[in-house]
Design a protein around this motif. Structure first.
Motif, PDB file in Angstrom:
ATOM      1  N   VAL A   1       0.840  -1.206   0.000  1.00  0.00           N
ATOM      2  CA  VAL A   1       0.000   0.000   0.000  1.00  0.00           C
ATOM      3  C   VAL A   1       0.873   1.253   0.000  1.00  0.00           C
ATOM      4  O   VAL A   1       0.645   2.183  -0.783  1.00  0.00           O
ATOM      5  N   VAL A   2       1.874   1.299   0.858  1.00  0.00           N
ATOM      6  CA  VAL A   2       2.749   2.472   0.925  1.00  0.00           C
ATOM      7  C   VAL A   2       3.481   2.653  -0.402  1.00  0.00           C
ATOM      8  O   VAL A   2       3.620   3.777  -0.899  1.00  0.00           O
ATOM      9  N   HIS A   3       3.931   1.572  -1.000  1.00  0.00           N
ATOM     10  CA  HIS A   3       4.617   1.667  -2.290  1.00  0.00           C
ATOM     11  C   HIS A   3       3.693   2.257  -3.354  1.00  0.00           C
ATOM     12  O   HIS A   3       4.087   3.172  -4.086  1.00  0.00           O
ATOM     13  N   GLU A   4       2.469   1.766  -3.425  1.00  0.00           N
ATOM     14  CA  GLU A   4       1.542   2.262  -4.449  1.00  0.00           C
ATOM     15  C   GLU A   4       1.117   3.701  -4.158  1.00  0.00           C
ATOM     16  O   GLU A   4       1.054   4.531  -5.064  1.00  0.00           O
ATOM     17  N   ILE A   5       0.860   4.028  -2.902  1.00  0.00           N
ATOM     18  CA  ILE A   5       0.525   5.402  -2.534  1.00  0.00           C
ATOM     19  C   ILE A   5       1.722   6.317  -2.771  1.00  0.00           C
ATOM     20  O   ILE A   5       1.573   7.484  -3.133  1.00  0.00           O
ATOM     21  N   GLY A   6       2.912   5.777  -2.611  1.00  0.00           N
ATOM     22  CA  GLY A   6       4.121   6.546  -2.906  1.00  0.00           C
ATOM     23  C   GLY A   6       4.131   7.042  -4.341  1.00  0.00           C
ATOM     24  O   GLY A   6       4.575   8.158  -4.623  1.00  0.00           O
ATOM     25  N   HIS A   7       3.621   6.235  -5.263  1.00  0.00           N
ATOM     26  CA  HIS A   7       3.520   6.669  -6.661  1.00  0.00           C
ATOM     27  C   HIS A   7       2.540   7.841  -6.784  1.00  0.00           C
ATOM     28  O   HIS A   7       2.746   8.741  -7.591  1.00  0.00           O
ATOM     29  N   HIS A   8       1.481   7.824  -5.992  1.00  0.00           N
ATOM     30  CA  HIS A   8       0.496   8.896  -6.005  1.00  0.00           C
ATOM     31  C   HIS A   8       1.152  10.232  -5.627  1.00  0.00           C
ATOM     32  O   HIS A   8       0.772  11.292  -6.126  1.00  0.00           O
ATOM     33  N   PHE A   9       2.141  10.159  -4.747  1.00  0.00           N
ATOM     34  CA  PHE A   9       2.819  11.367  -4.283  1.00  0.00           C
ATOM     35  C   PHE A   9       4.146  11.621  -5.002  1.00  0.00           C
ATOM     36  O   PHE A   9       4.824  12.597  -4.709  1.00  0.00           O
ATOM     37  N   GLY A  10       4.519  10.720  -5.912  1.00  0.00           N
ATOM     38  CA  GLY A  10       5.781  10.898  -6.634  1.00  0.00           C
ATOM     39  C   GLY A  10       7.001  10.694  -5.755  1.00  0.00           C
ATOM     40  O   GLY A  10       8.055  11.292  -5.981  1.00  0.00           O
ATOM     41  N   LEU A  11       6.895   9.822  -4.761  1.00  0.00           N
ATOM     42  CA  LEU A  11       7.995   9.587  -3.830  1.00  0.00           C
ATOM     43  C   LEU A  11       9.063   8.682  -4.442  1.00  0.00           C
ATOM     44  O   LEU A  11       8.768   7.808  -5.258  1.00  0.00           O
ATOM     45  N   SER A  12      10.293   8.869  -3.993  1.00  0.00           N
ATOM     46  CA  SER A  12      11.381   7.973  -4.372  1.00  0.00           C
ATOM     47  C   SER A  12      11.255   6.685  -3.559  1.00  0.00           C
ATOM     48  O   SER A  12      10.522   6.633  -2.556  1.00  0.00           O
ATOM     49  N   ASP A  13      11.990   5.659  -3.950  1.00  0.00           N
ATOM     50  CA  ASP A  13      11.975   4.403  -3.189  1.00  0.00           C
ATOM     51  C   ASP A  13      12.434   4.638  -1.751  1.00  0.00           C
ATOM     52  O   ASP A  13      11.872   4.068  -0.818  1.00  0.00           O
ATOM     53  N   LEU A  14      13.445   5.488  -1.566  1.00  0.00           N
ATOM     54  CA  LEU A  14      13.935   5.785  -0.217  1.00  0.00           C
ATOM     55  C   LEU A  14      12.848   6.464   0.616  1.00  0.00           C
ATOM     56  O   LEU A  14      12.613   6.092   1.770  1.00  0.00           O
ATOM     57  N   ASP A  15      12.153   7.433   0.016  1.00  0.00           N
ATOM     58  CA  ASP A  15      11.059   8.100   0.725  1.00  0.00           C
ATOM     59  C   ASP A  15       9.952   7.108   1.090  1.00  0.00           C
ATOM     60  O   ASP A  15       9.363   7.195   2.167  1.00  0.00           O
ATOM     61  N   MET A  16       9.676   6.160   0.193  1.00  0.00           N
ATOM     62  CA  MET A  16       8.649   5.154   0.475  1.00  0.00           C
ATOM     63  C   MET A  16       9.056   4.297   1.664  1.00  0.00           C
ATOM     64  O   MET A  16       8.220   3.970   2.513  1.00  0.00           O
ATOM     65  N   HIS A  17      10.348   3.948   1.760  1.00  0.00           N
ATOM     66  CA  HIS A  17      10.806   3.136   2.893  1.00  0.00           C
ATOM     67  C   HIS A  17      10.686   3.908   4.208  1.00  0.00           C
ATOM     68  O   HIS A  17      10.302   3.343   5.226  1.00  0.00           O
ATOM     69  N   VAL A  18      10.989   5.183   4.165  1.00  0.00           N
ATOM     70  CA  VAL A  18      10.863   6.023   5.370  1.00  0.00           C
ATOM     71  C   VAL A  18       9.396   6.090   5.800  1.00  0.00           C
ATOM     72  O   VAL A  18       9.068   5.916   6.975  1.00  0.00           O
ATOM     73  N   LEU A  19       8.516   6.327   4.823  1.00  0.00           N
ATOM     74  CA  LEU A  19       7.077   6.391   5.123  1.00  0.00           C
ATOM     75  C   LEU A  19       6.581   5.045   5.655  1.00  0.00           C
ATOM     76  O   LEU A  19       5.808   4.997   6.605  1.00  0.00           O
ATOM     77  N   GLU A  20       7.047   3.970   5.051  1.00  0.00           N
ATOM     78  CA  GLU A  20       6.628   2.638   5.509  1.00  0.00           C
ATOM     79  C   GLU A  20       7.042   2.416   6.962  1.00  0.00           C
ATOM     80  O   GLU A  20       6.262   1.877   7.757  1.00  0.00           O
ATOM     81  N   ASP A  21       8.245   2.831   7.322  1.00  0.00           N
ATOM     82  CA  ASP A  21       8.678   2.701   8.710  1.00  0.00           C
ATOM     83  C   ASP A  21       7.798   3.492   9.664  1.00  0.00           C
ATOM     84  O   ASP A  21       7.567   3.086  10.797  1.00  0.00           O
ATOM     85  N   MET A  22       7.281   4.630   9.183  1.00  0.00           N
ATOM     86  CA  MET A  22       6.425   5.474  10.017  1.00  0.00           C
ATOM     87  C   MET A  22       5.065   4.830  10.276  1.00  0.00           C
ATOM     88  O   MET A  22       4.449   5.088  11.321  1.00  0.00           O
ATOM     89  N   VAL A  23       4.566   4.023   9.341  1.00  0.00           N
ATOM     90  CA  VAL A  23       3.211   3.470   9.466  1.00  0.00           C
ATOM     91  C   VAL A  23       3.190   1.972   9.712  1.00  0.00           C
ATOM     92  O   VAL A  23       2.123   1.357   9.688  1.00  0.00           O
ATOM     93  N   ALA A  24       4.358   1.387   9.945  1.00  0.00           N
ATOM     94  CA  ALA A  24       4.430  -0.058  10.150  1.00  0.00           C
ATOM     95  C   ALA A  24       3.464  -0.492  11.255  1.00  0.00           C
ATOM     96  O   ALA A  24       3.343   0.202  12.271  1.00  0.00           O
ATOM     97  N   PRO A  25       2.790  -1.629  11.044  1.00  0.00           N
ATOM     98  CA  PRO A  25       1.851  -2.120  12.065  1.00  0.00           C
ATOM     99  C   PRO A  25       2.576  -2.575  13.325  1.00  0.00           C
ATOM    100  O   PRO A  25       3.707  -2.874  13.338  1.00  0.00           O
TER     101      PRO A  25
END
Length: 135
Positions: free
Chosen positions: A111-135
């Protein structure tokens, strides 16, 4: 006489996957959450043949998620369809079984990876965001 059989277990349904995806989306912090109201989430068993062909993917188990739409910050065009995130249940379940990663963590990752495309995020930014929302 007591029944000692194991309870029957079933693979998570599309609804189960959707619930986990919505939980991941709900954990996204502002300003991301504020830009998701028009994003539509679909859960399907597999990507359709046309999508696989366009992406040059031969194995339908090779695609777990897909973002389509115009990213945030790009001017909308007449005829644009709403942005969508598609999650593909069967490939997700295969990856879940093969990797042993918790299903909620796997769904969050996709989900974070696909939403990352919505925001134009880099792979690194997606990993940072994923760490922020990890269950």
């Amino acid at each position: 006489m007591s029944d000692t059989r194991q309870p029957q277990r079933f693979a998570p349904t599309k609804e189960d996957i959707e619930t986990l995806a919505l939980q991941a989306l709900n954990r996204l912090p502002d300003p991301f959450a504020a830009h998701l109201s028009n994003v539509i989430l679909f859960v399907e068993d597999f990507a359709d043949e046309q999508v696989l062909k366009e992406m040059e993917i031969d194995d339908p188990f090779g695609l777990t998620g897909l973002y389509t739409g115009r990213p945030v910050g790009h001017e909308a065009q007449t005829g644009d369809t709403p942005p969508t995130v598609h999650l593909f249940r069967r490939p997700l379940l295969d990856e879940w079984v093969e990797t042993g990663v918790a299903l909620d963590a796997l769904i969050t990752h996709v989900v974070v990876h696909e939403i990352g495309h919505h925001f134009g995020l880099s792979d690194l930014d997606m990993h940072v965001l994923e760490d922020m929302v990890a269950p």
